[in-house]
Design an enzyme around this catalytic site. Structure first.
Site, PDB file in Angstrom:
ATOM      1  N   SER A  47       0.819  -1.216   0.000  1.00 21.85           N
ATOM      2  CA  SER A  47       0.000   0.000   0.000  1.00 21.85           C
ATOM      3  C   SER A  47       0.853   1.266   0.000  1.00 21.85           C
ATOM      4  CB  SER A  47      -0.908  -0.017   1.227  1.00 21.85           C
ATOM      5  OG  SER A  47      -0.135  -0.279   2.372  1.00 21.85           O
ATOM      6  N   THR A 167      -1.536   3.633   4.291  1.00 23.07           N
ATOM      7  CA  THR A 167      -0.421   4.551   4.165  1.00 23.07           C
ATOM      8  C   THR A 167       0.651   4.122   5.163  1.00 23.07           C
ATOM      9  OG1 THR A 167      -2.096   6.197   3.842  1.00 23.07           O
ATOM     10  CG2 THR A 167       0.055   7.024   4.518  1.00 23.07           C
ATOM     11  N   THR A 185       1.931   6.811   0.482  1.00 22.89           N
ATOM     12  CA  THR A 185       0.895   5.806   0.203  1.00 22.89           C
ATOM     13  C   THR A 185       0.659   5.625  -1.294  1.00 22.89           C
ATOM     14  OG1 THR A 185      -1.370   5.149   0.794  1.00 22.89           O
ATOM     15  CG2 THR A 185      -1.056   7.434   0.182  1.00 22.89           C
ATOM     16  N   ARG A 195      -7.503  10.331  -8.102  1.00 23.04           N
ATOM     17  CA  ARG A 195      -8.027  10.468  -6.726  1.00 23.04           C
ATOM     18  C   ARG A 195      -6.868  10.731  -5.747  1.00 23.04           C
ATOM     19  NH1 ARG A 195      -6.828   7.533  -1.758  1.00 23.04           N
ATOM     20  NH2 ARG A 195      -8.618   7.748  -0.390  1.00 23.04           N
ATOM     21  N   GLY A 197      -5.971  10.931  -1.719  1.00 19.75           N
ATOM     22  CA  GLY A 197      -6.479  10.634  -0.380  1.00 19.75           C
ATOM     23  C   GLY A 197      -6.110  11.760   0.565  1.00 19.75           C
ATOM     24  N   ASP A 198      -6.129  11.444   1.843  1.00 11.64           N
ATOM     25  CA  ASP A 198      -5.776  12.445   2.853  1.00 11.64           C
ATOM     26  C   ASP A 198      -4.265  12.696   2.924  1.00 11.64           C
ATOM     27  OD1 ASP A 198      -5.507   9.779   3.732  1.00 11.64           O
ATOM     28  OD2 ASP A 198      -5.583  10.354   5.835  1.00 11.64           O
ATOM     29  N   GLY A 221      -9.043   7.708   3.731  1.00 14.05           N
ATOM     30  CA  GLY A 221      -8.616   9.094   3.650  1.00 14.05           C
ATOM     31  C   GLY A 221      -9.756  10.066   3.471  1.00 14.05           C
TER      32      GLY A 221
END
Ligand code: ASP
Length: 309
Positions: A47, A167, A185, A195, A197-198, A221
């Site tokens: 990941s 992550t 991540t 996309r 994520g956080d 996220g």
């Protein structure tokens, strides 16, 4: 203050190196970058970095960020393709540009400009599992039209092969009593292309403030973006809450989320006294994390607290 390092379970390949560096007096950014580079290069960590699962199109897009809790300079890259160490590109954004975040083609252009190491991040096993998903999920007509198909629909049915996203996150309090954070991540498996994520969003996936503490998230996220979770934890500490109460408050914010993707999220936090707390909401199984404190021979694995949302 006693030095401390917290990483999540995915930090396994790099936590020992980062802890040894902190013990020897290295600054947090150097220790975190060195630790995360080892995770990014390790193809058993599915990941993060090389070996990370691809997006819906079968392409590995990587996100990473660092923040310096003294200056609040940060560097982030999103949807970066073809480079082995997004964390180092993120650090270079922080140190060499008047910007805080680069994404996609611009991030790749910058990575090339600074001579970052290139890599084919889609390892054969990821390609095999993605192709199997492709053959089993798409109709013959869709396969013939590929990639000119409706990814919006496919994204809803996408199945993460590990049923998890993770992550790697590293939080440190170093010998200079400075607090730093870094994250890296590949995001969700089978995510919509582009996309984010956080992780690359400072304040969502990580935050650090040497005066109070640092926080970072792993898992869904989308939840951390909506609640600004990492920034919220540090801000709650600034407003006078203890580390434990600040994390509880951030979990309370998560309880308010309605609709969207609500799944597992793990909150990691340290404070300027060298305390820490790691909590998973909506856990599947028992998550663990790594903890090293000044004086420890080596990092040790600890179970995360599990809290129902
Ligand atoms: N938080 C990451 C993201 O949403 C993934 C993870 O940590 O599992 O991209």
């Amino acid at each position: 203050m006693a030095r401390i390092l917290v990483t999540n379970n995915e930090g396994t390949p790099g936590v020992g190196t980062a802890a040894r560096m902190l013990a020897a007096g290295s600054g947090g950014l150097d220790a975190i970058e060195a630790g995360i580079r080892l995770v990014e290069a390790d193809t058993t960590i599915r990941s993060v970095g090389r070996g990370g699962w691809p997006n819906l199109l079968g392409e590995v897009e990587l996100d990473a960020a660092m923040i310096d809790g003294n200056s609040f300079r940060s560097g982030a890259v999103g949807a970066l393709k073809g480079y082995l160490h997004p964390i180092s590109v993120a650090r270079a954004v922080m140190e060499r540009l008047p910007h805080e975040m680069l994404v996609g083609e611009g991030a790749a252009r910058f990575a090339n400009e600074i001579g970052a190491e290139t890599a084919d991040n889609l390892i054969p096993d990821s390609e095999r599992v993605w192709r199997q998903w492709f053959e089993e999920t798409l109709s013959p007509a869709e396969r013939a039209r590929w990639p000119d198909v409706d990814l919006t629909a496919l994204c809803q049915q996408a199945i993460d092969p590990e049923k998890g996203m993770d992550t790697t996150v590293f939080l440190s309090l170093d010998a200079q009593s400075e607090i730093m954070a870094g994250v890296s991540t590949s995001g969700w498996a089978w995510k919509y292309p582009g996309r984010l994520g956080d992780s690359p969003i400072i304040g969502a996936g990580c935050y650090a403030d040497t005066r109070y503490g640092a926080a970072a998230c792993t898992g869904t996220g989308e939840m951390a973006i909506r609640a600004g979770t990492s920034r919220a934890i540090v801000l709650y500490m600034k407003m006078g809450l203890s580390l434990a109460a600040a994390v509880d408050e951030a979990i309370d914010d998560l309880r308010r989320l309605r609709g969207g993707l609500i799944q597992r999220l793990t909150l990691h936090a340290i404070d300027c006294d060298g305390d820490h707390r790691v909590v998973t909401v909506n856990a599947e199984g028992q998550p663990s994390y790594w903890l090293w404190r000044e004086g420890d021979e080596a990092p040790r694995a600890e179970p995360a607290e599990v809290v129902a949302l």
